[in-house]
Design a protein around this motif. Structure first.
Motif, PDB file in Angstrom:
ATOM      1  N   GLU A  71       6.065  -3.011  -1.379  1.00 45.85           N
ATOM      2  CA  GLU A  71       5.504  -1.668  -2.436  1.00 45.85           C
ATOM      3  C   GLU A  71       5.799  -2.676  -3.978  1.00 45.85           C
ATOM      4  O   GLU A  71       4.335  -2.782  -4.572  1.00 45.85           O
ATOM      5  N   LYS A  72       7.120  -2.653  -4.379  1.00 54.07           N
ATOM      6  CA  LYS A  72       6.793  -3.055  -5.846  1.00 54.07           C
ATOM      7  C   LYS A  72       6.328  -4.387  -5.281  1.00 54.07           C
ATOM      8  O   LYS A  72       5.489  -4.368  -6.812  1.00 54.07           O
ATOM      9  N   ILE A  75       2.876  -4.142  -5.715  1.00 51.89           N
ATOM     10  CA  ILE A  75       1.852  -3.769  -7.585  1.00 51.89           C
ATOM     11  C   ILE A  75       2.153  -4.905  -8.077  1.00 51.89           C
ATOM     12  O   ILE A  75       1.364  -5.098  -8.963  1.00 51.89           O
ATOM     13  N   TYR A  78      -0.766  -6.786  -8.329  1.00 54.77           N
ATOM     14  CA  TYR A  78      -1.912  -6.151  -8.512  1.00 54.77           C
ATOM     15  C   TYR A  78      -2.053  -6.488  -9.731  1.00 54.77           C
ATOM     16  O   TYR A  78      -3.417  -6.530 -10.522  1.00 54.77           O
ATOM     17  N   GLU A  79      -0.981  -6.123 -10.377  1.00 51.10           N
ATOM     18  CA  GLU A  79      -0.694  -6.131 -11.685  1.00 51.10           C
ATOM     19  C   GLU A  79      -1.235  -7.906 -12.680  1.00 51.10           C
ATOM     20  O   GLU A  79      -1.746  -7.152 -13.646  1.00 51.10           O
ATOM     21  N   TYR A  86      -1.434  -9.050  -3.387  1.00 52.19           N
ATOM     22  CA  TYR A  86      -1.875  -8.242  -3.186  1.00 52.19           C
ATOM     23  C   TYR A  86      -1.935  -7.057  -1.828  1.00 52.19           C
ATOM     24  O   TYR A  86      -1.213  -5.997  -1.109  1.00 52.19           O
ATOM     25  N   ASN A  90       0.551  -5.915   0.266  1.00 53.55           N
ATOM     26  CA  ASN A  90       0.170  -4.373   0.796  1.00 53.55           C
ATOM     27  C   ASN A  90       0.469  -4.351   2.340  1.00 53.55           C
ATOM     28  O   ASN A  90       1.001  -2.865   2.717  1.00 53.55           O
TER      29      ASN A  90
END
Length: 183
Positions: A71-72, A75, A78-79, A86, A90
């Motif tokens: 998950e980290k 993220i 994604y950032e 991502y 995910n």
């Protein structure tokens, strides 16, 4: 093997029928005995599942760590604008979450395993005994009911009582702490 099973069934029968000899009134003795039997089912189910969770705790913790890590990473991807990474990360995190979810569902279902054995024993002991029902219930369920009519509500009552008793019961106090820590 058959002799062992027959001997064990007789021993279990002689122990379980003691639960129904606690009061002189037959109906009261039946209700007390069924309450104690359902509470025994709750205790055995909870004990077996807590042992399974303790045995597999490392595996469950690994799944939680893997899910958190992915998950980290998703993220972070994604950032940075990396949509493909991502989505892939995910999806992997969701897959791990699904495995953990269904593992916990299986554990939850494991709580119920003593019920069929208790009902089978009650079938042998109370088959053919009908309990007459009073007016509003007789409209819905008929004039008489069998042993499952009392077993199921008493089992639900025992599950509710056990939920409130667990933090004070010696072994299950530790189980409650384990469950609280995993949240």
């Amino acid at each position: 093997m058959q002799e062992f099973i027959a001997t064990f069934a007789l021993f279990a029968d002689s122990c379980l029928i003691l639960l129904y000899r606690t009061a002189p009134d037959p109906l009261l003795a039946y209700l007390i005995g069924t309450f104690l039997l359902t509470f025994l089912c709750v205790i055995i189910g909870e004990l077996s599942v807590s042992l399974a969770i303790r045995y597999n705790r490392r595996y469950l913790n690994q799944m939680t760590e893997e899910m958190t890590r992915k998950e980290k990473l998703s993220i972070a991807a994604y950032e940075t604008g990396d949509r493909e990474s991502y989505k892939a990360l995910n999806k992997e995190a969701t897959d791990v979450w699904g495995r953990k979810f269904f593992t916990m569902v299986a554990y939850s279902a494991g709580i119920l395993w003593p019920i069929p054995f208790a009902l089978a024993w009650m079938q042998n002991r109370f088959h053919g005994i009908d309990f007459p029902l009073a007016w509003p219930l007789s409209i819905v369920f008929g004039d008489t009911v069998g042993y499952t009519f009392t077993f199921i509500p008493l089992y639900i009552l025992c599950r509710i009582l056990f939920k409130y008793m667990r933090p004070w019961l010696p072994y299950f106090r530790g189980v409650q702490k384990l469950l609280d820590a995993s949240k």
